[in-house]
Motif scaffolding. Structure first.
Motif, mmCIF file in Angstrom:
data_model
loop_
_atom_site.group_PDB
_atom_site.id
_atom_site.type_symbol
_atom_site.label_atom_id
_atom_site.label_comp_id
_atom_site.label_asym_id
_atom_site.label_seq_id
_atom_site.Cartn_x
_atom_site.Cartn_y
_atom_site.Cartn_z
ATOM 1 N N ARG A 75 0.799 -1.257 -0.039
ATOM 2 C CA ARG A 75 0.041 0.089 -0.029
ATOM 3 C C ARG A 75 0.883 1.401 -0.013
ATOM 4 N NH1 ARG A 75 -4.383 -1.013 5.013
ATOM 5 N NH2 ARG A 75 -2.130 -1.370 5.852
ATOM 6 N N ASN A 99 -0.819 -2.678 -12.412
ATOM 7 C CA ASN A 99 -2.054 -2.120 -11.510
ATOM 8 C C ASN A 99 -3.351 -1.571 -12.261
ATOM 9 O OD1 ASN A 99 -0.468 -2.078 -9.255
ATOM 10 N ND2 ASN A 99 -0.301 0.044 -9.065
ATOM 11 N N LYS A 121 1.023 2.343 -4.669
ATOM 12 C CA LYS A 121 0.280 1.375 -4.267
ATOM 13 C C LYS A 121 0.961 0.241 -5.264
ATOM 14 C CE LYS A 121 -3.890 3.469 -2.579
ATOM 15 N NZ LYS A 121 -4.142 5.024 -3.162
ATOM 16 N N ASP A 123 -0.930 -3.622 -6.764
ATOM 17 C CA ASP A 123 -1.818 -4.498 -6.521
ATOM 18 C C ASP A 123 -1.528 -6.079 -6.985
ATOM 19 O OD1 ASP A 123 -4.752 -4.151 -6.000
ATOM 20 O OD2 ASP A 123 -5.114 -5.136 -7.945
ATOM 21 N N CYS A 153 -4.309 -1.768 -4.164
ATOM 22 C CA CYS A 153 -5.345 -0.896 -4.862
ATOM 23 C C CYS A 153 -6.611 -1.258 -4.169
ATOM 24 C CB CYS A 153 -5.220 -0.807 -6.152
ATOM 25 S SG CYS A 153 -3.843 -0.093 -6.914
ATOM 26 N N SER A 154 -6.684 -2.312 -3.782
ATOM 27 C CA SER A 154 -8.158 -2.829 -3.296
ATOM 28 C C SER A 154 -8.408 -2.846 -1.668
ATOM 29 C CB SER A 154 -8.572 -4.138 -3.822
ATOM 30 O OG SER A 154 -7.638 -5.125 -3.301
ATOM 31 N N TYR A 198 -11.700 1.053 -5.755
ATOM 32 C CA TYR A 198 -11.798 -0.603 -6.056
ATOM 33 C C TYR A 198 -12.163 -1.027 -4.668
ATOM 34 C CZ TYR A 198 -9.843 0.167 -10.489
ATOM 35 O OH TYR A 198 -9.556 0.317 -11.860
#
Length: 274
Positions: A75, A99, A121, A123, A153-154, A198
């Motif tokens: 992150r 990403n 970030k 992913d 990202c989530s 997301y």
């Protein structure tokens, strides 16, 4: 309000990685003709088509993409792009091919050195690249793969989990130090959740632009950000400013919240320009 944490880049902690191992840059192909990607990324062609404006592209080891060998926190992954060995650089992009938001930073350089550091970030496992545009419109690219556990990202921002994010919107800290050889390293920290869109029930929301100016309104540079930049963004540039100058910072997020600060360049012994 204008205090800052120590500089992000500790000697020996970062690894410089280049997209090619050759000692010399590869000759530029014709405009619209992409060179083969030495990283063999499945997204290379679409990435180049989207972000490089149709200009000639080549891979060049002088584009230094500096990041740790291990992504300890997907992150908030630190990345520095250093193109100070290349003349006539006017723009720097920070990209992560795989990403969902591949571009993190679009830095338009004015009275500043072609170098920028931030945290992004990740992913999934992905190439992380720096792309620099020259005054003639051509692009030079460097980078390498980084392994990451994924989910950067989530995952919901920490401030969202705590529930205190709204109390800190508009807050920032900054500090500037003179560097050997001239100029000033300017380090900025912002409080912001930098939501990617997301995470369930959380809309996209991020700081979208930051400009830095000096005496007489002299523009040092403008940094356009996307939500791929980490929560509570950190930015470091090297402005062509002198001790005692005041760097004026103006930022705005996608909801119209303003960030404003005046950061004086300290009058002290210059630090190394790294």
């Amino acid at each position: 309000m204008n205090k800052a944490k120590p500089a992000l880049w500790a000697a020996g902690m970062m690894l410089a990685l280049s997209a090619v191992g050759a000692a010399l840059p590869v000759a530029a192909p014709a405009a619209g003709v992409l060179p083969a990607d030495p990283l063999r990324s499945p997204n290379w062609a679409s990435l180049a088509k989207t972000f490089f404006d149709g200009g000639p592209v080549r891979f060049d080891p002088r584009v230094k993409v500096i990041f740790p060998p291990i992504a300890e926190d997907q992150r908030a992954f630190p990345v520095m792009i250093d193109a100070r060995g290349i003349p006539h650089v006017k723009r720097i992009l920070i990209l992560a091919d795989l990403n969902p938001i591949p571009m993190a930073i679009d830095y338009h350089i004015a009275a500043a050195e072609p170098v920028i550091a931030t945290r992004i970030k990740l992913d999934q496992r992905t190439p992380v690249r720096g792309a620099v545009q020259l005054a003639d419109g051509s692009w030079l690219v460097g980078g390498n793969w980084i392994d990451a556990a994924g989910g950067g990202c989530s995952a919901p921002p920490v401030s969202r989990v705590k529930g205190d994010w709204a109390q800190h919107l508009g807050e920032m800290r900054g500090q500037a130090w003179p560097v050997a050889g001239g100029g000033a390293r300017v380090r900025l920290n912002f409080r912001h959740p930098m939501d990617t869109g997301y995470v369930a029930n959380i809309a996209t929301y991020y700081i979208e632009t930051v400009s830095l100016t000096g005496p007489g309104g002299r523009l040092y540079g403008q940094i356009d950000m996307q939500a791929a930049v980490s929560e509570d963004p950190s930015l470091t540039i090297v402005a062509k400013a002198a001790p005692g100058d005041v760097v004026t910072v103006a930022g705005r997020d996608t909801n119209g919240i303003d960030y404003r600060a005046r950061v004086p360049v300290a009058k002290m012994t210059p630090i190394p320009a790294r």
